[in-house]
Motif scaffolding. Structure first.
Motif, mmCIF file in Angstrom:
data_model
loop_
_atom_site.group_PDB
_atom_site.id
_atom_site.type_symbol
_atom_site.label_atom_id
_atom_site.label_comp_id
_atom_site.label_asym_id
_atom_site.label_seq_id
_atom_site.Cartn_x
_atom_site.Cartn_y
_atom_site.Cartn_z
ATOM 1 N N ALA A 86 -28.980 50.067 -87.929
ATOM 2 C CA ALA A 86 -27.762 50.531 -88.616
ATOM 3 C C ALA A 86 -27.578 52.033 -88.398
ATOM 4 O O ALA A 86 -26.456 52.503 -88.217
ATOM 5 C CB ALA A 86 -27.834 50.208 -90.103
ATOM 6 N N LYS A 108 -19.868 54.636 -92.545
ATOM 7 C CA LYS A 108 -20.096 53.320 -93.140
ATOM 8 C C LYS A 108 -20.767 52.402 -92.126
ATOM 9 O O LYS A 108 -20.334 52.304 -90.974
ATOM 10 C CB LYS A 108 -18.773 52.725 -93.611
ATOM 11 C CG LYS A 108 -18.170 53.480 -94.761
ATOM 12 C CD LYS A 108 -16.846 52.922 -95.187
ATOM 13 C CE LYS A 108 -16.299 53.780 -96.322
ATOM 14 N NZ LYS A 108 -14.907 53.555 -96.589
ATOM 15 N N VAL A 109 -21.831 51.742 -92.577
ATOM 16 C CA VAL A 109 -22.546 50.769 -91.745
ATOM 17 C C VAL A 109 -22.805 49.528 -92.583
ATOM 18 O O VAL A 109 -22.756 49.572 -93.814
ATOM 19 C CB VAL A 109 -23.891 51.332 -91.216
ATOM 20 C CG1 VAL A 109 -23.664 52.487 -90.254
ATOM 21 C CG2 VAL A 109 -24.813 51.730 -92.348
ATOM 22 N N SER A 110 -23.067 48.424 -91.893
ATOM 23 C CA SER A 110 -23.470 47.208 -92.601
ATOM 24 C C SER A 110 -24.665 46.608 -91.874
ATOM 25 O O SER A 110 -24.830 46.791 -90.671
ATOM 26 C CB SER A 110 -22.320 46.205 -92.688
ATOM 27 O OG SER A 110 -21.890 45.843 -91.407
ATOM 28 N N TYR A 111 -25.500 45.918 -92.629
ATOM 29 C CA TYR A 111 -26.689 45.297 -92.061
ATOM 30 C C TYR A 111 -27.135 44.163 -92.971
ATOM 31 O O TYR A 111 -26.663 44.034 -94.098
ATOM 32 C CB TYR A 111 -27.807 46.329 -91.850
ATOM 33 C CG TYR A 111 -28.186 47.112 -93.086
ATOM 34 C CD1 TYR A 111 -29.188 46.668 -93.944
ATOM 35 C CD2 TYR A 111 -27.553 48.313 -93.393
ATOM 36 C CE1 TYR A 111 -29.528 47.393 -95.073
ATOM 37 C CE2 TYR A 111 -27.897 49.047 -94.513
ATOM 38 C CZ TYR A 111 -28.889 48.578 -95.350
ATOM 39 O OH TYR A 111 -29.230 49.290 -96.469
ATOM 40 N N GLN A 112 -28.019 43.352 -92.458
ATOM 41 C CA GLN A 112 -28.559 42.223 -93.216
ATOM 42 C C GLN A 112 -29.805 42.673 -93.983
ATOM 43 O O GLN A 112 -30.684 43.321 -93.419
ATOM 44 C CB GLN A 112 -28.969 41.092 -92.264
ATOM 45 C CG GLN A 112 -27.802 40.396 -91.595
ATOM 46 C CD GLN A 112 -27.165 39.387 -92.516
ATOM 47 O OE1 GLN A 112 -27.854 38.647 -93.225
ATOM 48 N NE2 GLN A 112 -25.845 39.328 -92.513
ATOM 49 N N ASP A 142 -25.337 40.324 -96.387
ATOM 50 C CA ASP A 142 -24.729 41.516 -95.798
ATOM 51 C C ASP A 142 -24.783 42.649 -96.807
ATOM 52 O O ASP A 142 -24.524 42.447 -97.998
ATOM 53 C CB ASP A 142 -23.257 41.257 -95.437
ATOM 54 C CG ASP A 142 -23.124 40.494 -94.139
ATOM 55 O OD1 ASP A 142 -24.067 40.526 -93.320
ATOM 56 O OD2 ASP A 142 -22.071 39.865 -93.932
ATOM 57 N N ARG A 143 -25.108 43.811 -96.308
ATOM 58 C CA ARG A 143 -25.178 44.972 -97.186
ATOM 59 C C ARG A 143 -24.448 46.132 -96.524
ATOM 60 O O ARG A 143 -24.605 46.378 -95.345
ATOM 61 C CB ARG A 143 -26.639 45.334 -97.413
ATOM 62 C CG ARG A 143 -26.765 46.598 -98.185
ATOM 63 C CD ARG A 143 -28.011 46.688 -98.951
ATOM 64 N NE ARG A 143 -27.917 47.922 -99.729
ATOM 65 C CZ ARG A 143 -28.905 48.473 -100.320
ATOM 66 N NH1 ARG A 143 -30.083 47.914 -100.260
ATOM 67 N NH2 ARG A 143 -28.750 49.589 -101.004
ATOM 68 N N GLY A 144 -23.627 46.826 -97.283
ATOM 69 C CA GLY A 144 -22.941 48.008 -96.789
ATOM 70 C C GLY A 144 -23.635 49.256 -97.289
ATOM 71 O O GLY A 144 -24.190 49.265 -98.384
ATOM 72 N N ASP A 145 -23.610 50.282 -96.462
ATOM 73 C CA ASP A 145 -24.247 51.534 -96.863
ATOM 74 C C ASP A 145 -23.581 52.675 -96.109
ATOM 75 O O ASP A 145 -22.697 52.462 -95.288
ATOM 76 C CB ASP A 145 -25.743 51.492 -96.560
ATOM 77 C CG ASP A 145 -26.558 52.268 -97.596
ATOM 78 O OD1 ASP A 145 -26.044 53.273 -98.140
ATOM 79 O OD2 ASP A 145 -27.710 51.879 -97.851
#
Length: 177
Positions: free
Chosen positions: A68, A100-104, A109-112
């Motif tokens: 990410a 803004k990024v997203s990952y598992q 799914d999680r945004g950060d």
């Protein structure tokens, strides 16, 4: 009676010295150019010091997975609007608001947000000053006098002029940049 002439290179050296006293690390840009033994960029078109940026992003965002963080860096590299102002505005947003990024995580799914600069802990950033940093764009060779990098990002470009030269105006420095 002798008079000391102020030269552009003397002003450049003074600027570097003053910034070093403030804690900036100095590197002569030709020493990290693409055509040396240990380059910090792949080509003269590259303006990011990617390895420094990767290390800083990892240091500032340790809880975010490496893929990410790498995605955030790729978002910076993909800024390629034909409009310079649009690129600058997009980069400014990334710099000040994070990327803004997203990952598992745990199957969800999680945004950060990935931060490029640690505004809360300035000592967590890397401040670097270089001089004579060559950039070639569309076969045009540019070499600003001084560039300040924060975490591998070129954030300040300084074009110096000799104050004793009548033709050395702010306008001529602006046109040169």
């Amino acid at each position: 009676m002798t008079t000391n002439k102020i030269t552009e290179s003397a002003i450049e050296e003074l600027a570097i010295e003053l910034l070093e006293k403030q804690g900036y690390r100095y590197i002569y840009a030709p020493d990290i150019a693409p055509d040396v033994e240990k380059p910090e960029r792949d080509s003269f078109e590259d303006v990011l010091l990617l390895e420094r940026l990767r290390r800083a992003v990892g240091r500032i965002n340790p809880a975010i997975p490496a893929d990410a963080r790498q995605d955030a860096i790729k978002q910076i590299q993909r800024l390629n609007s034909p409009e310079l102002i649009a690129n600058n505005e997009a980069f400014h947003r990334m710099l000040t608001e994070g990327i803004k990024v997203s990952y598992q995580k745990d199957g969800a799914d999680r945004g950060d947000i990935v931060w490029l600069v640690d505004f809360n802990n300035p000592e967590n950033n890397e401040f670097l000053i270089t001089n004579q940093f060559t950039v070639i764009e569309n076969n045009i060779n540019k070499r600003p006098d001084v560039i300040i990098f924060v975490n591998g990002l070129p954030l300040v470009v300084i074009e110096l002029k000799n104050p004793a030269d009548e033709n050395a105006t702010i306008n001529s420095a602006f046109r040169q940049i």
